[in-house]
Design a protein around this motif. Structure first.
Motif, PDB file in Angstrom:
ATOM      1  N   UNK A 201      17.449  29.590  59.254  1.00  0.00           N
ATOM      2  CA  UNK A 201      17.103  30.905  58.711  1.00  0.00           C
ATOM      3  C   UNK A 201      17.992  32.003  59.301  1.00  0.00           C
ATOM      4  N   UNK A 202      18.383  31.835  60.572  1.00  0.00           N
ATOM      5  CA  UNK A 202      19.281  32.824  61.176  1.00  0.00           C
ATOM      6  C   UNK A 202      20.657  32.762  60.530  1.00  0.00           C
ATOM      7  N   UNK A 203      21.065  31.548  60.104  1.00  0.00           N
ATOM      8  CA  UNK A 203      22.332  31.393  59.397  1.00  0.00           C
ATOM      9  C   UNK A 203      22.301  32.118  58.053  1.00  0.00           C
ATOM     10  N   UNK A 204      21.164  32.028  57.383  1.00  0.00           N
ATOM     11  CA  UNK A 204      21.021  32.711  56.085  1.00  0.00           C
ATOM     12  C   UNK A 204      21.107  34.225  56.275  1.00  0.00           C
ATOM     13  N   UNK A 205      20.456  34.728  57.308  1.00  0.00           N
ATOM     14  CA  UNK A 205      20.504  36.170  57.601  1.00  0.00           C
ATOM     15  C   UNK A 205      21.931  36.619  57.888  1.00  0.00           C
ATOM     16  N   UNK A 206      22.633  35.842  58.731  1.00  0.00           N
ATOM     17  CA  UNK A 206      24.019  36.186  59.081  1.00  0.00           C
ATOM     18  C   UNK A 206      24.935  36.123  57.864  1.00  0.00           C
ATOM     19  N   UNK A 207      24.709  35.103  57.035  1.00  0.00           N
ATOM     20  CA  UNK A 207      25.534  34.948  55.834  1.00  0.00           C
ATOM     21  C   UNK A 207      25.350  36.129  54.897  1.00  0.00           C
TER      22      UNK A 207
END
Length: 418
Positions: free
Chosen positions: A122-128
């Protein structure tokens, strides 16, 4: 590079590959760092693609975006990685519109993770999303969708035990070490690299082993010192790597390099050494297993380790899916209203204008004309007509864009500009 012409209403696609069909070596060819992600976003923008979300982790690489054809996104990925279109097609998946939305919900809530309930994605999605927004490559659809996935993820964490306990690959690596070394507190552990999984492994090792014999080495010593300071670890220079490996019982590799950083020629240890390679692409050469005192375990093998805790989480899958359906339903309603509302409102206004003209005509022509009754009947008919059109547009099997265009053409509707 060829510039694609994007029509006013492209489809939403998800194209990607994951641990389910692609081995670590193949995933490594398609892995993306921050610089490559930025280049893909800028390239997509130049081609006229409206919005793009790019996710690359050790388990998957995926592009979510609007295109005339999924090949536009596949070509983008292959042009910026070491993988070919042919290699991608062997292991890839492509989802369109509602299926693409469903897939992002599954990924973002840990239901598609290598270890069930691993919510680190989920943190990857936010960063993306932040990276795309920085380059003005997002739109209200992507923003609302990402926020909905984040909301579903939070609810599943709070309302189920799908993520009870530690659920990451980093924790699986610690479990493996604990099972392999009952006396792990007496062993020397070397962490090479400061990648996210490596940092989490380090944190879990300290928490579950109480081991004070952990040394950290990174190409950039400042990064190693920043992490070591949090955990009171020993930091050594990159030049000391070979010497420190010789002293170690356990080597955890998480460098995030594109090519192997640990090879057979680097290892001159006399005692047994367990190497955990937590990197994609692989950072440890396969030939190290030719050395008789070396045990090499890769991330994909660790991910297959299950315990009672993980099996118990499966009980909460139905509840997690019901939460996703609730959140997704709200998103779809928002999407429908956003897409249909302008046309339906314009249709309603057009019909109301027709009604006014007809009532005005008949009120002048008929002496006993009942204006009030005519208003009630005609407005009920207008409500039923607009409802029929709205219901048609909501059907999943309807070609929404064609239907909207036809309604506008037949009734000669002029939509208000946004």
């Amino acid at each position: 590079m060829k510039n694609y012409h994007i029509s006013k209403h492209p489809s939403f696609y998800a194209v990607g590959l994951s641990y389910k069909k692609a081995e670590a070596e193949v995933r490594g060819k398609f892995s993306l760092d921050v610089l490559k992600i930025d280049k893909i976003i800028l390239d997509a923008k130049q081609q006229g693609i409206e919005g793009l979300l790019t996710i690359s982790t050790c388990n998957r690489t995926e592009l979510f975006g609007f295109a005339q054809h999924p090949y536009q996104l596949i070509k983008l990925l292959c042009e910026h990685t070491k993988g070919t279109v042919e290699e991608f097609q062997e292991v890839a998946y492509v989802y369109k519109n509602h299926d693409a939305i469903d897939h992002l919900f599954k990924v973002g809530t840990g239901l598609d993770s290598q270890i069930l309930g691993d919510f680190e994605i989920i943190s990857q999605i936010k960063q993306s999303f932040s990276r795309s927004k920085k380059h003005q490559m997002t739109n209200p659809f992507l923003e609302r969708l990402c926020n909905s996935v984040i909301q579903a993820s939070k609810r599943i964490k709070n309302e189920t035990e799908l993520s009870s306990g530690a659920t990451s690959v980093a924790f699986a690596s610690v479990r493996f070490i604990l099972n392999s070394f009952p006396n792990v507190s007496e062993k020397n552990i070397l962490l090479f690299g400061t990648g996210k999984i490596g940092r989490n492994t380090c944190k879990n090792l300290i928490k579950h082993t109480g081991n004070s014999h952990i040394t950290l080495i990174n190409r950039t010593k400042e990064k190693a010192e920043a992490i070591a300071g949090k955990f009171h670890l020993v930091v050594k220079d990159y030049g000391d790597l070979q010497t420190e490996i010789r002293k170690s019982d356990i080597l955890v590799v998480a460098t995030g390099a594109q090519l192997p950083t640990v090879s057979k020629s680097l290892l001159h240890t006399k005692k047994p050494l367990l190497i955990l390679d937590l990197s994609v692409p692989k950072n440890v050469s396969d030939d190290v297993i030719e050395l008789e005192n070396i045990t090499l375990v890769h991330l994909d093998q660790l991910s297959q380790i299950t315990d009672e805790n993980l099996n118990r989480r499966k009980e909460y899958i139905p509840k997690a899916y019901s939460i996703i359906e609730e959140v997704k339903d709200d998103f779809i309603k928002w999407l429908e209203s956003r897409k249909f509302a302008p046309v339906i409102n314009a249709l309603k206004n057009k019909l109301m204008t027709m009604k006014e003209e007809e009532l005005d005509f008949h009120s002048k022509k008929l002496s006993d004309f009942n204006q009030e009754q005519a208003e009630i009947v005609s407005e009920r008919i207008i409500q039923k007509i607009t409802k029929q059109f709205a219901n048609h547009l909501r059907k999943s099997d309807a070609d929404t864009e064609d239907s909207l265009a036809l309604i506008q053409k037949v009734f000669q509707l002029e939509l208000k500009s946004k």
